[in-house]
Design a protein around this motif. Structure first.
Motif, PDB file in Angstrom:
ATOM      1  N   ALA A 120       0.815  -1.217   0.000  1.00 27.54           N
ATOM      2  CA  ALA A 120       0.000   0.000   0.000  1.00 27.54           C
ATOM      3  C   ALA A 120       0.849   1.268   0.000  1.00 27.54           C
ATOM      4  O   ALA A 120       0.368   2.335  -0.401  1.00 27.54           O
ATOM      5  N   LEU A 121       2.102   1.179   0.441  1.00 29.79           N
ATOM      6  CA  LEU A 121       2.983   2.346   0.389  1.00 29.79           C
ATOM      7  C   LEU A 121       3.111   2.877  -1.036  1.00 29.79           C
ATOM      8  O   LEU A 121       3.103   4.092  -1.266  1.00 29.79           O
ATOM      9  N   SER A 122       3.236   1.967  -1.993  1.00 30.63           N
ATOM     10  CA  SER A 122       3.365   2.390  -3.391  1.00 30.63           C
ATOM     11  C   SER A 122       2.006   2.589  -4.045  1.00 30.63           C
ATOM     12  O   SER A 122       1.831   3.505  -4.858  1.00 30.63           O
ATOM     13  N   VAL A 123       1.035   1.758  -3.691  1.00 30.91           N
ATOM     14  CA  VAL A 123      -0.308   1.900  -4.255  1.00 30.91           C
ATOM     15  C   VAL A 123      -0.892   3.264  -3.910  1.00 30.91           C
ATOM     16  O   VAL A 123      -1.390   4.002  -4.775  1.00 30.91           O
ATOM     17  N   GLY A 124      -0.835   3.615  -2.629  1.00 32.77           N
ATOM     18  CA  GLY A 124      -1.379   4.900  -2.205  1.00 32.77           C
ATOM     19  C   GLY A 124      -0.667   6.076  -2.838  1.00 32.77           C
ATOM     20  O   GLY A 124      -1.295   7.084  -3.189  1.00 32.77           O
ATOM     21  N   ALA A 125       0.655   5.953  -3.000  1.00 31.32           N
ATOM     22  CA  ALA A 125       1.417   7.046  -3.605  1.00 31.32           C
ATOM     23  C   ALA A 125       1.034   7.247  -5.069  1.00 31.32           C
ATOM     24  O   ALA A 125       0.824   8.379  -5.524  1.00 31.32           O
ATOM     25  N   LEU A 126       0.936   6.158  -5.820  1.00 29.19           N
ATOM     26  CA  LEU A 126       0.583   6.270  -7.235  1.00 29.19           C
ATOM     27  C   LEU A 126      -0.805   6.875  -7.422  1.00 29.19           C
ATOM     28  O   LEU A 126      -1.004   7.768  -8.258  1.00 29.19           O
ATOM     29  N   LEU A 127      -1.758   6.378  -6.654  1.00 29.79           N
ATOM     30  CA  LEU A 127      -3.127   6.869  -6.811  1.00 29.79           C
ATOM     31  C   LEU A 127      -3.259   8.315  -6.345  1.00 29.79           C
ATOM     32  O   LEU A 127      -3.901   9.142  -7.007  1.00 29.79           O
ATOM     33  N   ALA A 128      -2.646   8.637  -5.205  1.00 26.60           N
ATOM     34  CA  ALA A 128      -2.777   9.993  -4.668  1.00 26.60           C
ATOM     35  C   ALA A 128      -2.059  11.020  -5.533  1.00 26.60           C
ATOM     36  O   ALA A 128      -2.406  12.204  -5.505  1.00 26.60           O
ATOM     37  N   TRP A 129      -1.056  10.602  -6.290  1.00 26.64           N
ATOM     38  CA  TRP A 129      -0.375  11.531  -7.202  1.00 26.64           C
ATOM     39  C   TRP A 129      -1.388  12.205  -8.129  1.00 26.64           C
ATOM     40  O   TRP A 129      -1.256  13.382  -8.465  1.00 26.64           O
ATOM     41  N   TYR A 130      -2.396  11.453  -8.538  1.00 22.40           N
ATOM     42  CA  TYR A 130      -3.399  11.979  -9.461  1.00 22.40           C
ATOM     43  C   TYR A 130      -4.582  12.615  -8.742  1.00 22.40           C
ATOM     44  O   TYR A 130      -5.510  13.090  -9.399  1.00 22.40           O
ATOM     45  N   GLY A 131      -4.567  12.623  -7.409  1.00 21.35           N
ATOM     46  CA  GLY A 131      -5.615  13.305  -6.664  1.00 21.35           C
ATOM     47  C   GLY A 131      -6.283  12.399  -5.647  1.00 21.35           C
ATOM     48  O   GLY A 131      -6.302  11.174  -5.797  1.00 21.35           O
ATOM     49  N   TRP A 132      -6.832  13.016  -4.610  1.00 23.69           N
ATOM     50  CA  TRP A 132      -7.525  12.240  -3.584  1.00 23.69           C
ATOM     51  C   TRP A 132      -8.719  11.476  -4.140  1.00 23.69           C
ATOM     52  O   TRP A 132      -8.972  10.337  -3.718  1.00 23.69           O
ATOM     53  N   PRO A 133      -9.496  12.050  -5.082  1.00 22.87           N
ATOM     54  CA  PRO A 133     -10.602  11.260  -5.644  1.00 22.87           C
ATOM     55  C   PRO A 133     -10.130   9.983  -6.338  1.00 22.87           C
ATOM     56  O   PRO A 133     -10.821   8.958  -6.294  1.00 22.87           O
ATOM     57  N   VAL A 134      -8.960  10.033  -6.983  1.00 25.75           N
ATOM     58  CA  VAL A 134      -8.438   8.840  -7.651  1.00 25.75           C
ATOM     59  C   VAL A 134      -8.054   7.780  -6.623  1.00 25.75           C
ATOM     60  O   VAL A 134      -8.302   6.582  -6.815  1.00 25.75           O
ATOM     61  N   LEU A 135      -7.467   8.217  -5.514  1.00 24.62           N
ATOM     62  CA  LEU A 135      -7.131   7.273  -4.443  1.00 24.62           C
ATOM     63  C   LEU A 135      -8.395   6.615  -3.895  1.00 24.62           C
ATOM     64  O   LEU A 135      -8.448   5.384  -3.719  1.00 24.62           O
ATOM     65  N   LEU A 136      -9.405   7.412  -3.638  1.00 22.08           N
ATOM     66  CA  LEU A 136     -10.661   6.867  -3.125  1.00 22.08           C
ATOM     67  C   LEU A 136     -11.303   5.927  -4.142  1.00 22.08           C
ATOM     68  O   LEU A 136     -11.771   4.832  -3.785  1.00 22.08           O
ATOM     69  N   PHE A 137     -11.289   6.326  -5.407  1.00 16.77           N
ATOM     70  CA  PHE A 137     -11.877   5.494  -6.457  1.00 16.77           C
ATOM     71  C   PHE A 137     -11.128   4.172  -6.584  1.00 16.77           C
ATOM     72  O   PHE A 137     -11.736   3.103  -6.747  1.00 16.77           O
ATOM     73  N   GLY A 138      -9.804   4.230  -6.503  1.00 16.42           N
ATOM     74  CA  GLY A 138      -9.009   3.011  -6.587  1.00 16.42           C
ATOM     75  C   GLY A 138      -9.319   2.045  -5.463  1.00 16.42           C
ATOM     76  O   GLY A 138      -9.403   0.833  -5.667  1.00 16.42           O
ATOM     77  N   MET A 139      -9.504   2.576  -4.259  1.00 24.28           N
ATOM     78  CA  MET A 139      -9.831   1.705  -3.133  1.00 24.28           C
ATOM     79  C   MET A 139     -11.248   1.142  -3.255  1.00 24.28           C
ATOM     80  O   MET A 139     -11.502  -0.014  -2.892  1.00 24.28           O
ATOM     81  N   LEU A 140     -12.166   1.940  -3.777  1.00 20.03           N
ATOM     82  CA  LEU A 140     -13.525   1.429  -3.996  1.00 20.03           C
ATOM     83  C   LEU A 140     -13.511   0.284  -5.010  1.00 20.03           C
ATOM     84  O   LEU A 140     -14.186  -0.736  -4.821  1.00 20.03           O
ATOM     85  N   GLY A 158      -7.252  -3.038  -8.903  1.00 22.82           N
ATOM     86  CA  GLY A 158      -7.949  -1.803  -8.576  1.00 22.82           C
ATOM     87  C   GLY A 158      -7.120  -0.574  -8.881  1.00 22.82           C
ATOM     88  O   GLY A 158      -7.634   0.436  -9.384  1.00 22.82           O
ATOM     89  N   THR A 159      -5.818  -0.656  -8.613  1.00 20.23           N
ATOM     90  CA  THR A 159      -4.929   0.470  -8.888  1.00 20.23           C
ATOM     91  C   THR A 159      -4.813   0.732 -10.383  1.00 20.23           C
ATOM     92  O   THR A 159      -4.940   1.874 -10.847  1.00 20.23           O
ATOM     93  N   VAL A 160      -4.567  -0.320 -11.148  1.00 18.71           N
ATOM     94  CA  VAL A 160      -4.414  -0.161 -12.596  1.00 18.71           C
ATOM     95  C   VAL A 160      -5.709   0.361 -13.217  1.00 18.71           C
ATOM     96  O   VAL A 160      -5.690   1.264 -14.067  1.00 18.71           O
ATOM     97  N   ALA A 161      -6.848  -0.179 -12.784  1.00 16.20           N
ATOM     98  CA  ALA A 161      -8.130   0.268 -13.340  1.00 16.20           C
ATOM     99  C   ALA A 161      -8.381   1.737 -13.032  1.00 16.20           C
ATOM    100  O   ALA A 161      -8.824   2.506 -13.900  1.00 16.20           O
ATOM    101  N   ALA A 162      -8.094   2.154 -11.803  1.00 16.92           N
ATOM    102  CA  ALA A 162      -8.314   3.552 -11.431  1.00 16.92           C
ATOM    103  C   ALA A 162      -7.409   4.486 -12.224  1.00 16.92           C
ATOM    104  O   ALA A 162      -7.840   5.556 -12.674  1.00 16.92           O
TER     105      ALA A 162
END
Length: 225
Positions: A162-182, A216-220
């Motif tokens: 999750a250290l890398s997953v969260g960083a990649l998703l959050a780079w593009y914005g908090w909504p992307v991080l939330l969407f990736g986790m959903l 989930g990360t790749v799809a988001a």
């Protein structure tokens, strides 16, 4: 990648695999074929070695196609390529033995953070700060469930991934991080429900969560790009 998956797909506490389980013949970069090829067969006894034939190659090909035709553009692309290079073999290990080894998840995180930092030099530095906060926060969430809930929570390997997953998703914005986790949790729930309905699993079964984090990360990221 097949070699990394082969080496680390062993239960916790055991040394890394160095060769064929059936005959003990060594497998490595000096003797790659056919054990490290798509056939995944020992060159001596023809027993299967490591991940199922063709699976690693299909995963790598799918990643290459997605990056070429639908991947995010810009300075974060090297970070995504680095992350996939370490995470794909880690997922095969997780599927095989239900663990995500530090030797794969920690380099994935370190390189992702570093490459995102380099990308931030030509972008808004706030992107990198958000990535660090996203990776740290997501890792702490997963780690807290492991510490508080034990086997009912996520594993510490999931937290390190999750250290890398969260960083990649959050780079593009908090909504992307939330969407990736959903997407991640939604896909996990659907697969779990399907296994329960078909009686291929029960309520006490433990499913590896790494594959859902990857998908989930790749799809988001694809949908956000």
């Amino acid at each position: 990648m097949r070699l990394a998956a082969l080496r680390h797909a062993v239960p916790p506490g055991l040394p890394s695999r160095a060769g064929c389980d059936a005959c003990g013949a060594p497998v490595g970069l000096t003797r790659p074929w056919p054990a490290l090829g798509p056939a995944a067969r020992c060159g001596h006894c023809r027993a299967r070695v490591g991940s199922p034939p063709g699976t690693v190659e299909v995963a790598v090909l799918a990643a290459a196609v997605l990056l070429a035709f639908g991947g995010p553009s810009g300075g974060a692309l090297p970070a995504l390529i680095w992350w996939l290079g370490w995470t794909i073999p880690a997922i095969f290990v997780d599927v095989a033995v239900h663990r995500l080894p530090d030797r794969l998840t920690l380099p994935a995180a370190a390189g992702t953070w570093l490459l995102l930092g380099v990308a931030a030099l030509d972008a808004d530095p706030g992107h990198w700060l958000r990535a660090v906060l996203g990776g740290t926060g997501l890792a702490l969430f997963f780690a807290s469930t492991a510490l508080l809930l034990g086997r009912r929570g996520f594993g510490l390997g999931d937290a390190k991934l999750a250290l890398s997953v969260g960083a990649l998703l959050a780079w593009y914005g908090w909504p992307v991080l939330l969407f990736g986790m959903l997407l991640t949790f939604g896909l996990s729930a659907l697969v779990s429900l399907g296994l329960l309905v078909t009686r291929r699993a029960n309520w006490s079964s433990h499913l590896p969560f790494g594959p859902f984090l990857l998908l989930g990360t790749v799809a988001a990221l694809l949908l956000a790009s």
